[in-house]
Write an enzyme that holds these catalytic residues in place. Sequence first.
Site, PDB file in Angstrom:
ATOM      1  N   SER A 107      23.605  86.533  69.452  1.00  0.00           N
ATOM      2  CA  SER A 107      22.558  85.535  69.205  1.00  0.00           C
ATOM      3  C   SER A 107      22.665  85.074  67.757  1.00  0.00           C
ATOM      4  CB  SER A 107      21.170  86.138  69.469  1.00  0.00           C
ATOM      5  OG  SER A 107      20.999  86.431  70.834  1.00  0.00           O
ATOM      6  N   LYS A 183      18.494  80.331  73.930  1.00  0.00           N
ATOM      7  CA  LYS A 183      18.092  81.691  73.567  1.00  0.00           C
ATOM      8  C   LYS A 183      16.924  81.667  72.584  1.00  0.00           C
ATOM      9  CE  LYS A 183      18.070  86.170  73.187  1.00  0.00           C
ATOM     10  NZ  LYS A 183      19.233  87.005  72.876  1.00  0.00           N
ATOM     11  N   LYS A 252      15.029  88.123  63.133  1.00  0.00           N
ATOM     12  CA  LYS A 252      16.139  87.204  62.833  1.00  0.00           C
ATOM     13  C   LYS A 252      16.071  85.963  63.717  1.00  0.00           C
ATOM     14  CE  LYS A 252      20.042  88.293  64.806  1.00  0.00           C
ATOM     15  NZ  LYS A 252      20.335  87.215  65.793  1.00  0.00           N
TER      16      LYS A 252
END
Length: 303
Positions: A107, A183, A252
């Site tokens: 990701s 995502k 993050k």
Amino acid sequence: MTGTGDGKGSRAEKLGYLGLGMMGVPMARRLLDAGYELAIWNRSAAKAKSLVEAGAKLVADARSIAESASIIFMCVTDATAVEEVVFGSTGLASVPGKGKLVVDFSSIHPEAARDIAARLKSANGMNWIDAPVSGGTKGAEEGTLAVMAGGDATDIERVRPYVLAMARRLTHMGPTGAGQMTKLCNQVIVGCAMAVLAEATRLASNAGIDAGKLPEALAGGFADSIPLQLFVPRMVQGIHSPPLGHIATILKDLDTVADVAQATSTPVPMASLAAQIFRLGKAARGADVDALEIYKLSAAKES
């Protein structure tokens, strides 16, 4: 393993897997369990031991994977790690890559995915699919992951049978970067759900009702969801090992959401608040603890 009419063995593509962390190990194991030959590499070779025992071939570096495999799967921590695996001195870009394909389950920022894909294509002709996943370690172990992919449609279909050995669903979302963008949408929902469920569970506990019964009581109603059924029991019972995901990881991703939101003039007040809760969690509990430990922030007596 011998070739058979099911497409495995001699008729299958040669596969490689880079990055054997919480997600990589169970995903790679599912490829082995499906009968595919697999070359693997990880910075820490100790993490590869169980896969080697299951039949995987451990190689010396990422370049060795690129030399032997036609489809290379990868799952590493962040864009810096992706950059090193691809463009380091023994990286994927260091060998001829025409006809080969990287499927990155990491990701990272959508712009980073597009940049790395373009540079790799220019360097050695290797194609790229950004294919982040959702479902956590449980989904990786059970093969129920959802994979959202960006890249060329022909490349997506080429990897589909192999990805579906590791996942329940593979959805082509558009060109390179579209998987990463999808995502981020996923992480808005998951991050906010974690924060809201921690709040509801603490409210129930402080009010004197059995918070552990919330999943049963709300099952089938509008509040029901996979996160409700999975997260609340873990919070109530203090089950945080192995972690479903680290606080640093969800933070993050939510910080990346904020960056993309600013670039696209998109208001994201809920995701921004969830990010601050996880930032508090990181400061109080540590970067590598289970993300669900944010539940403990609202109870001073919790250890």
